[in-house]
Write an enzyme that holds these catalytic residues in place. Structure first.
Site, mmCIF file in Angstrom:
data_model
loop_
_atom_site.group_PDB
_atom_site.id
_atom_site.type_symbol
_atom_site.label_atom_id
_atom_site.label_comp_id
_atom_site.label_asym_id
_atom_site.label_seq_id
_atom_site.Cartn_x
_atom_site.Cartn_y
_atom_site.Cartn_z
ATOM 1 N N GLY A 16 -32.041 -11.590 45.913
ATOM 2 C CA GLY A 16 -30.678 -11.552 45.373
ATOM 3 C C GLY A 16 -30.062 -10.180 45.556
ATOM 4 O O GLY A 16 -29.357 -9.670 44.689
ATOM 5 N N VAL A 68 -35.426 -18.559 46.200
ATOM 6 C CA VAL A 68 -36.718 -18.025 45.741
ATOM 7 C C VAL A 68 -37.554 -19.054 44.975
ATOM 8 O O VAL A 68 -38.752 -18.846 44.781
ATOM 9 C CB VAL A 68 -36.568 -16.749 44.876
ATOM 10 C CG1 VAL A 68 -36.010 -15.595 45.681
ATOM 11 C CG2 VAL A 68 -35.738 -17.008 43.620
ATOM 12 N N ASN A 94 -35.317 -9.590 41.796
ATOM 13 C CA ASN A 94 -34.032 -9.427 41.108
ATOM 14 C C ASN A 94 -33.265 -10.737 40.949
ATOM 15 O O ASN A 94 -32.467 -10.869 40.023
ATOM 16 C CB ASN A 94 -33.184 -8.411 41.901
ATOM 17 C CG ASN A 94 -31.739 -8.407 41.467
ATOM 18 O OD1 ASN A 94 -31.380 -7.807 40.457
ATOM 19 N ND2 ASN A 94 -30.887 -9.117 42.211
ATOM 20 N N SER A 146 -35.245 -8.589 30.936
ATOM 21 C CA SER A 146 -33.992 -8.404 30.191
ATOM 22 C C SER A 146 -34.311 -8.050 28.751
ATOM 23 O O SER A 146 -35.386 -8.418 28.236
ATOM 24 C CB SER A 146 -33.192 -9.708 30.224
ATOM 25 O OG SER A 146 -32.150 -9.664 29.257
ATOM 26 N N TYR A 159 -33.195 -18.869 29.392
ATOM 27 C CA TYR A 159 -33.162 -17.562 30.069
ATOM 28 C C TYR A 159 -34.141 -16.574 29.415
ATOM 29 O O TYR A 159 -34.904 -15.892 30.111
ATOM 30 C CB TYR A 159 -31.732 -17.029 30.015
ATOM 31 C CG TYR A 159 -31.491 -15.707 30.698
ATOM 32 C CD1 TYR A 159 -31.368 -15.616 32.084
ATOM 33 C CD2 TYR A 159 -31.358 -14.530 29.953
ATOM 34 C CE1 TYR A 159 -31.118 -14.395 32.703
ATOM 35 C CE2 TYR A 159 -31.114 -13.306 30.566
ATOM 36 C CZ TYR A 159 -30.990 -13.254 31.944
ATOM 37 O OH TYR A 159 -30.746 -12.037 32.557
#
Ligand code: NAP
Length: 251
Positions: A16, A68, A94, A146, A159
């Site tokens: 990415g 990916v 990424n 994150s 996420y």
């Protein structure tokens, strides 16, 4: 460029890497002298622009399309990267997506898709990179986690699970590869200004800003500088680490 030293002669693959944080990392590495392979899945034009900007900095830059989350495409991507760059010193996982919803409204599809790209994608890339780096007895693997992996976030069960999974994956692989000269680390960005966060509604944005001690969003370049550090010789003794780049958000 941040000044952690030369990546001259190093070869890096950034998933990415055509836009957002990945683009900033590609440019940061290129400015430090690394040749870069820039992966993309849909944004061919942005990937091409990023590669052209890297080449202007005097390095080789190639673009490689691949999803990916698809094992065959990932294998082909690593094959092409090796053919075009000659070796691989640095992998940056990424590529990432969000499909936000509160749990009761979160569909199976949106759960699976986020886990497939963010977590399975990193696993597939790490497995390919590890094969190469074990033989070289040298390498750097850096993954974009994150702060929500550390703190949780309402509306991001999928996420946050993917990003927390990446931390477990990073620490486990760090232990597997530590004796072979390969370091494995994660970055945990906070609230960084990219297309991903441009999609957040204004009220939620103000609420997030209020929770950042430094009082502002981060820039992709802030994350790229940390990636440069982890890829540099200065970080040779750092592995299994999760480095927050968040203006103090998650301390
Ligand atoms: P972004 O602007 O939305 O960019 C996402 C990147 O991921 C794009 O380059 C995209 O490629 C690529 N991508 C998506 N699905 C892919 C797939 N299946 N295969 C290959 N590439 C794929 O996001 P960003 O803000 O730069 O985020 C980059 C990373 O940092 C992500 O992992 C994100 O979770 C993480 N992060 C971001 C923040 C933030 O505040 N922005 C905070 C913490 C962590 P195409 O353009 O080709 O689709």
């Amino acid at each position: 460029m941040s000044g952690f030293g030369e990546l001259s002669g190093k070869k890096a693959l950034i998933t990415g890497g055509g836009r957002g944080i990945g683009r900033a990392i590609a440019l940061e590495f290129a400015a430090a002298g690394a040749d870069v392979a820039i992966n993309y899945v849909g944004s061919a034009d942005e990937a091409q622009e990023t590669a052209a900007a890297c080449e202007k900095l005097g390095v080789k830059a190639v673009i490689i399309p691949a999803d990916v989350s698809n094992a065959d495409e990932v294998a082909a991507m690593f094959g092409q990267a090796l053919t075009e760059l000659g070796r691989l010193d640095i992998l940056v996982n990424n590529a990432g997506i969000t499909r936000d919803a509160l749990l009761l409204r979160l569909s199976d599809d949106d759960y699976d898709k986020v886990l497939a790209v963010n977590l399975r994608g990193a696993f597939l890339c790490m497995r390919q990179a590890a094969k190469i780096m074990l033989k070289q007895r040298a390498g750097r693997i850096i993954s974009l986690s994150s702060v929500v992996a550390l703190r949780g976030n309402a509306g991001q069960v999928n996420y946050a699970a993917s990003k927390a999974g990446l931390i477990g994956m990073t620490k486990s692989l760090a232990r597997e590869l530590a004796g072979r000269g390969v370091t494995v680390n994660a970055l945990a960005p906070g609230f960084i200004q990219t297309a991903m966060t441009d999609a957040i509604p204004e009220a939620a944005r103000q609420q997030m800003l209020a929770g950042i001690p430094m009082g502002r969003m981060g820039q992709p370049e802030d994350v790229a500088a940390a990636a440069h550090f982890l890829a540099s010789d200065a970080a040779a003794y750092i592995t299994g680490q999760v480095l927050r780049v968040d203006g103090g958000m998650a301390m």
